[in-house]
Design an enzyme around this catalytic site. Sequence first.
Site, mmCIF file in Angstrom:
data_model
loop_
_atom_site.group_PDB
_atom_site.id
_atom_site.type_symbol
_atom_site.label_atom_id
_atom_site.label_comp_id
_atom_site.label_asym_id
_atom_site.label_seq_id
_atom_site.Cartn_x
_atom_site.Cartn_y
_atom_site.Cartn_z
ATOM 1 N N CYS A 94 48.072 33.877 -44.457
ATOM 2 C CA CYS A 94 48.306 34.948 -45.429
ATOM 3 C C CYS A 94 49.785 34.976 -45.853
ATOM 4 O O CYS A 94 50.214 34.111 -46.593
ATOM 5 C CB CYS A 94 47.811 36.288 -44.906
ATOM 6 S SG CYS A 94 47.629 37.518 -46.241
ATOM 7 N N HIS A 172 42.350 35.452 -43.423
ATOM 8 C CA HIS A 172 42.725 35.860 -42.070
ATOM 9 C C HIS A 172 41.638 35.465 -41.057
ATOM 10 O O HIS A 172 40.782 36.303 -40.720
ATOM 11 C CB HIS A 172 42.909 37.375 -42.003
ATOM 12 C CG HIS A 172 44.184 37.877 -42.583
ATOM 13 N ND1 HIS A 172 45.385 37.822 -41.913
ATOM 14 C CD2 HIS A 172 44.441 38.465 -43.785
ATOM 15 C CE1 HIS A 172 46.335 38.364 -42.669
ATOM 16 N NE2 HIS A 172 45.788 38.747 -43.804
ATOM 17 N N GLU A 174 41.965 35.392 -38.028
ATOM 18 C CA GLU A 174 42.195 36.213 -36.832
ATOM 19 C C GLU A 174 41.626 37.621 -36.970
ATOM 20 O O GLU A 174 41.576 38.358 -35.987
ATOM 21 C CB GLU A 174 43.699 36.262 -36.508
ATOM 22 C CG GLU A 174 44.537 37.217 -37.322
ATOM 23 C CD GLU A 174 44.896 36.740 -38.725
ATOM 24 O OE1 GLU A 174 45.784 37.361 -39.334
ATOM 25 O OE2 GLU A 174 44.287 35.767 -39.225
#
Length: 226
Positions: A94, A172, A174
């Site tokens: 990002c 993302h 994560e």
Amino acid sequence: MHIGILQTGTSPDAMRPVHGDYSDLFERLLAGRGLTFSTFDVEHMHFPEGPEACEGWLITGSRHGAYEDHPFIAPLEDLIRAIYAANVPLVGICFGHQIIAKALGGKVEKYAGGWAVGPQQYDFAGRPVTLNAWHQDQVTVLPEGAEVCGSNDFCANAALLYGDRAYTVQAHPEHTPEFFVDLAKARRGIVPDAVLDPALARRDTPLDDIYLADQIARFFTERTLA
């Protein structure tokens, strides 16, 4: 392999006791793949001594824009260029994706089409990949040496490969569904409801976070995505 996490932002205060900070999200995502981690809070000017301090580097997301004027931006760009010149593997997610492109000569802008939030499907070299996204800024001009390896109609430059030196992704991997839901609650009002509510309705869409984790680990250890 020892990876340095260059943390450029923090989780919202109310979320940190449950989800941890950005570095914790990445350590969980990449667990069990032979990697160890140290975190450098570069947002608050805690920088490593140089590119050789770790065997690989990962730059996190951030609430800041890569084009904004903050004290940590210029030294982070200097470090990115030094890591790239030293040929130490570098991954950006990002904001990390954006600041690497900017540091190496590309351009990052606030996208006129607005926000990408929640589960998004991308084309990764012919493979459909679904990941949570949370961004309004995009890389709009590629730096020299960057090759597009992931895209969709909304975000043309969603993943970039810089030979065997850097691999960056706009989305993302994560962000778990639980993290996304809590982030949406914390950030409501920043993202328009017309974008946020449909994204929340897709919250249970299966994600390809494990695929991305494997790609990131392979890039660190083998310097390739294949």
